[in-house]
Design a protein around this motif. Sequence first.
Motif, short mmCIF file in Angstrom:
data_model
loop_
_atom_site.label_atom_id
_atom_site.label_comp_id
_atom_site.label_asym_id
_atom_site.label_seq_id
_atom_site.Cartn_x
_atom_site.Cartn_y
_atom_site.Cartn_z
N ALA A 1 -24.34 -39.05 -45.44
CA ALA A 1 -24.19 -40.50 -45.57
C ALA A 1 -25.10 -41.24 -44.59
O ALA A 1 -25.31 -40.81 -43.46
CB ALA A 1 -22.74 -40.89 -45.34
N ARG A 2 -25.59 -42.39 -45.03
CA ARG A 2 -26.43 -43.23 -44.18
C ARG A 2 -25.73 -44.50 -43.75
O ARG A 2 -26.27 -45.26 -42.93
CB ARG A 2 -27.72 -43.59 -44.93
N GLY A 3 -24.53 -44.78 -44.27
CA GLY A 3 -23.87 -46.05 -44.02
C GLY A 3 -23.37 -46.22 -42.59
O GLY A 3 -23.03 -45.24 -41.91
N GLU A 4 -23.30 -47.49 -42.17
CA GLU A 4 -22.71 -47.81 -40.87
C GLU A 4 -21.19 -47.67 -40.93
O GLU A 4 -20.53 -47.52 -39.91
CB GLU A 4 -23.07 -49.24 -40.48
N TRP A 5 -20.64 -47.78 -42.16
CA TRP A 5 -19.21 -47.56 -42.39
C TRP A 5 -19.07 -46.49 -43.47
O TRP A 5 -19.89 -46.40 -44.38
CB TRP A 5 -18.53 -48.85 -42.86
N LEU A 6 -18.02 -45.69 -43.35
CA LEU A 6 -17.73 -44.63 -44.31
C LEU A 6 -16.37 -44.90 -44.95
O LEU A 6 -15.40 -45.19 -44.25
CB LEU A 6 -17.70 -43.26 -43.63
N LEU A 7 -16.33 -44.81 -46.26
CA LEU A 7 -15.07 -44.95 -46.97
C LEU A 7 -14.76 -43.62 -47.67
O LEU A 7 -15.48 -43.21 -48.58
CB LEU A 7 -15.12 -46.07 -48.01
N PHE A 8 -13.69 -42.97 -47.23
CA PHE A 8 -13.22 -41.74 -47.87
C PHE A 8 -12.14 -42.11 -48.88
O PHE A 8 -11.15 -42.77 -48.53
CB PHE A 8 -12.67 -40.77 -46.83
N THR A 9 -12.34 -41.70 -50.11
CA THR A 9 -11.38 -42.02 -51.15
C THR A 9 -11.24 -40.85 -52.11
O THR A 9 -12.08 -39.96 -52.13
CB THR A 9 -11.79 -43.30 -51.91
N ASP A 10 -10.17 -40.85 -52.88
CA ASP A 10 -9.90 -39.76 -53.81
C ASP A 10 -10.61 -40.00 -55.14
O ASP A 10 -11.03 -41.12 -55.45
CB ASP A 10 -8.40 -39.60 -54.03
#
Length: 388
Positions: free
Chosen positions: A132-141
């Motif tokens: 990932a390159r994002g400043e924020w990470l969203l983990f989702t199902d």
Amino acid sequence: MFDQILFWAAAGTLLMTIAVAGSLIRGARQITKLDQFEPPANFAWPSVSVIVAARNEERNIAEALQSLLHLDYDDLEVLVVNDRSTDRTGEILEAMAAEPRYAERLTVQHIAELPPKWLGKNHAHQIGADAARGEWLLFTDADIVMQPSTLRRAVAYAVTHEIEHLPMLPAVHVPGFLLQSFIVLFTIYFSAYFKPWKAKDPKSNAHVGIGAFNLVRAETYRAVGGHQPIAMRPDDDVKFGKLVKKLGHRQEVVDGVRLISVEWYASLGELIRGLEKNAFAGVDYRIDILVGSSIVALLGNVWPFAAIFVTHGATQAMYGASVAGLLLLGIATSWGLRVRPYVVLGFPIVMLLFIYIQWRTMILTLATGGIRWRGTHYPLADLKANRV
């Protein structure tokens, strides 16, 4: 003598019901409803990477992934990690990745082998986060459907309130009376145990994590070690929240029932099998805690429904008040979950079902020396060794 024991048991049950109901009602009012939050004007939007672990998700992956790809967010990438799927998941993902309209946002990775000392989902999340390159990470199902404004609201809320980890509570859709009753009662127990509204209090040990939506600053994710410290945790979402809070990072949970939803288990059989992975893990594989919690559940949530028919006088009145209090709490919870209120009448049945699931899971885990999750067997010794 026996009547006195019943009297004091009824009094204790009533006091416990009042205390729990009061705590949950007060706590629910402290959780922000994210659909009511509007991002500020001229907001500097950071880049975001959405990471999805998918194994044998052909039933839901297309709808869920389309909702992610249509999020109203400019600087966004969606990374889907296909974790050794044996159904059509990989084909569906490749077909979507080949569509020109998704090419700029969607990246698909395929895992053929699982390294030792890793659960499949946790390993897939780590693989996705590494890319990932994002400043924020969203983990989702892989079965979560989001409204277009969901991510904008969540990121803006987290940044403006200086939150480093923002889990979001979803709407859970299940068919039938008993499954809906189970969801309501499960929500009550989850809230009573974790007290999610306290997660934002730095002086409290309360923590929370939601598999449907775990948004975390990338720097924070790497500072806590990513998924490596919870590599063998079936309850990875909650334990990730514990890890973040334990290491002093700011956390808050928000209500997203009008923004995200999940089609949960489609039958009682799916529910029973699906909870095999974490019904015993949730008590850290401790038999004494599971037995104790089962006794408390029987005395607090099953026996009162029977007691109102076999006791009399003040004892009967107190058990009746306890039942009424639990049902009213269930109705209030059902409104929040957008579930039909009358499903609370199934509480004693679904509590017995939950106890059965716990005991069945414990016996299977001990008998087989581990858990089997999505076609992979994980040794109990490795599971127990991963403590957070």
